[in-house]
Scaffold this active site. Structure first.
Site, PDB file in Angstrom:
ATOM      1  N   HIS A  37       0.667   8.281  -3.524  1.00 20.69           N
ATOM      2  CA  HIS A  37       0.960   7.951  -2.117  1.00 20.69           C
ATOM      3  C   HIS A  37      -0.047   8.654  -1.192  1.00 20.69           C
ATOM      4  O   HIS A  37      -0.521   8.072  -0.220  1.00 20.69           O
ATOM      5  CB  HIS A  37       2.349   8.457  -1.727  1.00 20.69           C
ATOM      6  CG  HIS A  37       3.482   7.794  -2.435  1.00 20.69           C
ATOM      7  ND1 HIS A  37       4.288   8.455  -3.334  1.00 20.69           N
ATOM      8  CD2 HIS A  37       3.954   6.522  -2.361  1.00 20.69           C
ATOM      9  CE1 HIS A  37       5.215   7.624  -3.779  1.00 20.69           C
ATOM     10  NE2 HIS A  37       5.036   6.449  -3.219  1.00 20.69           N
ATOM     11  N   GLY A 147      -0.296   0.609  -2.889  1.00 19.22           N
ATOM     12  CA  GLY A 147      -0.872   1.063  -4.152  1.00 19.22           C
ATOM     13  C   GLY A 147      -1.025  -0.095  -5.133  1.00 19.22           C
ATOM     14  O   GLY A 147      -0.159  -0.958  -5.235  1.00 19.22           O
ATOM     15  N   ASP A 150       1.629  -1.008  -8.160  1.00 20.28           N
ATOM     16  CA  ASP A 150       2.553  -2.140  -8.037  1.00 20.28           C
ATOM     17  C   ASP A 150       1.699  -3.372  -7.752  1.00 20.28           C
ATOM     18  O   ASP A 150       1.688  -3.897  -6.633  1.00 20.28           O
ATOM     19  CB  ASP A 150       3.549  -1.884  -6.904  1.00 20.28           C
ATOM     20  CG  ASP A 150       4.459  -0.714  -7.218  1.00 20.28           C
ATOM     21  OD1 ASP A 150       5.210  -0.805  -8.183  1.00 20.28           O
ATOM     22  OD2 ASP A 150       4.377   0.309  -6.519  1.00 20.28           O
TER      23      ASP A 150
HETATM   24  O1  PAF Z   1       6.259   0.291  -2.974  1.00 12.68           O
HETATM   25  C1  PAF Z   1       7.212   0.759  -2.341  1.00 12.68           C
HETATM   26  O2  PAF Z   1       7.417   1.972  -2.256  1.00 12.68           O
HETATM   27  C2  PAF Z   1       8.199  -0.191  -1.673  1.00 12.68           C
HETATM   28  O3  PAF Z   1       8.395  -1.341  -2.421  1.00 12.68           O
HETATM   29  C3  PAF Z   1       7.807  -0.541  -0.219  1.00 12.68           C
HETATM   30  C4  PAF Z   1       6.504  -1.317  -0.165  1.00 12.68           C
HETATM   31  C5  PAF Z   1       7.674   0.723   0.603  1.00 12.68           C
HETATM   32  C6  PAF Z   1       8.889  -1.412   0.415  1.00 12.68           C
HETATM   33  O4  PAF Z   1      10.112  -0.762   0.429  1.00 12.68           O
END
Ligand code: PAF
Length: 287
Positions: A37, A147, A150
């Site tokens: 993150h 990211g 995903d």
């Molecule tokens: O990837 C995530 O953490 C979540 O799916 C997101 C994009 C913040 C939506 O809740």
């Protein structure tokens, strides 16, 4: 670092920045922040004058049997990590302000959501698209960073932004891996030490796939069979393996549609369970 609690506060923060000539990047998260993150925040800083994160564990993207209640919530730690990185603002709304009583509108996700995660978690991308669109309404930013861990989510959001003509540039940050190779994920903390060792077969299987491609293999059926074999072990030796595989595929990198030969940009996508923990990983295949 400004802490924004309500949609109105968030919106006026972004509009104020933009009125004063500053561009704004947003990094949407569900908290339990790790270095993956934080690398997205760094990307936001490179592209815009201000970077803001959001922390919201979005209930609509979890099915009733999933881990909404157990999902790690580490707000104080998250805020101090964001602060030390120089994040300018963080939006931390309550569930009731994002989904007030009577809020029933939702987004129908684009076609790229239908397979893989969309098949195994049918409610998931509807919830993701709805909350991401709502976050973009609260924070009408110039750039948003997601990211690539995903991978399908990133493709779904890019398609939604295009389909709905949203004036937001979507950027993707590379997967950040721990030193043992496991892709960083907030859910990794569910793994016991032994399960973590088993989970390492996931990045290893992707490495093996890349070396098979380097050796000249172009047939997708054979590549997928070998990926699956590596993930499940040979059943004879005590090599590490996952407990089950939802999918292990090589598909078109953009549409995520099936391909038979590696004759275009492709991506390998994996979802597998180790114990009770479901993990996803991927690797873009460069020829
Ligand atoms: O990837 C995530 O953490 C979540 O799916 C997101 C994009 C913040 C939506 O809740």
């Amino acid at each position: 670092m400004e802490i924004l609690h309500t949609p109105a506060d968030a919106r006026s923060y972004v509009l104020r920045q933009q009125r004063e000539g500053r561009s704004v990047a947003v990094v949407p998260t569900m908290g339990a922040l790790h270095d993956g993150h934080l690398s997205l925040v760094e990307i936001g800083k490179q592209y815009c004058d201000r970077v803001s994160a959001t922390i919201f564990v979005n209930p609509t993207q979890f099915a009733p049997h999933e881990d909404l209640d157990q999902y790690p919530r580490t707000l104080d730690q998250d805020l101090s990590r964001l602060r030390s990185l120089g994040t300018d603002a963080v939006f931390v709304p309550e569930v009731a302000s994002m989904y007030p009583e009577g809020c029933t509108t939702s987004v129908l996700p684009p076609r790229v959501a239908n397979r893989f995660e969309g098949q195994y978690r049918p409610e998931h991308f509807g919830g993701v698209c709805t909350i991401v669109l709502k976050l973009f309404q609260c924070l009408p930013c110039d750039v948003a960073v997601f990211g690539r861990k995903d991978y399908q989510q990133w493709r779904v959001i890019e398609s939604m932004v295009e389909d709905l003509n949203l004036p937001i540039r979507i950027l993707a940050g590379e997967i950040v891996r721990d030193s043992d190779g496991l892709a960083m994920s907030s859910r990794n903390r569910y793994l016991s030490d032994a399960e973590r060792q088993s989970a390492l077969v996931i990045p290893r299987s992707l490495d093996q796939l890349v070396s098979e491609v380097r050796q000249g293999e172009r047939n997708v059926e054979r590549l997928q069979a070998s990926l699956l074999k590596c993930l499940m072990g040979d059943g004879v030796s005590d090599s590490a393996c996952v407990d089950s595989v939802d999918y292990a595929v090589v598909v078109d990198a953009e549409s995520l549609e099936p391909i038979s030969e590696l004759d275009r940009p492709a991506v390998a996508l994996i979802a597998a369970k180790v114990g009770a923990t479901r993990l996803i990983d991927n690797r873009v295949i460069e020829l």
